[in-house]
Write an enzyme that holds these catalytic residues in place. Structure first.
Site, PDB file in Angstrom:
ATOM      1  CG  ASP A 171      -2.008   1.036   1.178  1.00  0.00           C
ATOM      2  OD1 ASP A 171      -1.801   2.080   0.531  1.00  0.00           O
ATOM      3  OD2 ASP A 171      -3.071   0.806   1.780  1.00  0.00           O
ATOM      4  CG  HIS A 202      -4.873   2.634  -1.089  1.00  0.00           C
ATOM      5  ND1 HIS A 202      -4.937   2.633   0.292  1.00  0.00           N
ATOM      6  CD2 HIS A 202      -5.870   3.440  -1.514  1.00  0.00           C
ATOM      7  CE1 HIS A 202      -5.933   3.416   0.685  1.00  0.00           C
ATOM      8  NE2 HIS A 202      -6.511   3.907  -0.395  1.00  0.00           N
TER       9      HIS A 202
END
Length: 233
Positions: A171, A202
């Site tokens: 992420d 993400h």
């Protein structure tokens, strides 16, 4: 069946809209879908529809109503992504939690006595799902790639109902250090479960678009569905 409804704020200062998807027959519980920074867009509405297909009453409140009512943005359009970031910067998260609490109350009113309500959020909504777990009486809370949860660990004493967090290890909005802090702070919490997704970034569970990673999204969604069956019915 889907529709838009109006929900009054807790303090009586106004009202906001929520997208509602209803199952066939009597709902077994309710699931509040908490938006990303892109508003209650087609992807969020589809997630509501999917929960309704599983037998849940599902609602997605328009949390940006004080800034841009009804805003719908596309994460794959750079200009709209930037607009979403600007909205997030102006967003009052404490007010957002109060609006989520109002939505939980509205869902319980529709379910009737004893009805359970869970929440599931993505990105900003993942952070808000954690805050909902610490500050409201939601029956179960799920966060996908929540941003800044490592800065909210001081609130973990407020968690009294089950929480599930999905953490993509690549992420680019949540550093490895932040992820480590989440594990250090929450791994031993009896009501919290964390799942890591190696190599995922993400937005991997986005409904549509370039960010979606299908295999990981299906795994995370299956875990969420099992979690809600266990804790909501």
């Amino acid at each position: 069946m889907s529709e838009m409804i109006s929900i009054d704020t807790i303090d009586g200062s106004g009202s906001f809209h929520a997208y509602v998807a209803r199952p066939e027959g009597t709902p077994k519980a309710a699931v509040i879908v908490i938006q990303e920074i892109f508003g209650v867009n087609p992807g969020i509405r589809q997630k509501c529809d999917d929960w309704a297909a599983k037998g849940y009453l599902s609602l997605a409140p328009d949390l940006f109503w004080r800034l841009e009512p009804g805003i719908q943005l596309d994460a794959d359009v750079p200009e709209q992504f930037q607009q979403a970031l600007e909205l997030m910067g102006k967003f009052n998260q404490d007010a957002g939690i109060r609006d989520i609490e109002a939505t939980i109350r509205a869902a319980r009113a529709q379910l009737g006595e004893g009805g359970k309500v869970g929440v599931v959020g993505f990105c900003l909504g993942g952070r808000l799902a954690f805050m909902t777990a610490t500050r409201t009486d939601s029956d179960a809370s799920v966060g996908y790639y929540g941003v800044g949860i490592d800065n909210l660990l001081g609130e973990k004493h407020g968690i009294s109902r089950p929480v599930l967090l999905h953490i993509p290890q690549a992420d680019h909005f949540v550093s490895p250090e932040a992820q480590a802090a989440m594990h250090d702070g929450l791994d031993d919490h009896p009501r919290v479960t964390l799942f890591d997704y190696a190599g995922e970034d993400h937005g991997f569970a986005d409904t549509f678009g370039k960010r979606r990673s299908d295999e990981a999204a299906k795994l995370a969604d299956a875990r969420t569905a099992e979690f809600f069956v266990k804790n909501l019915g």
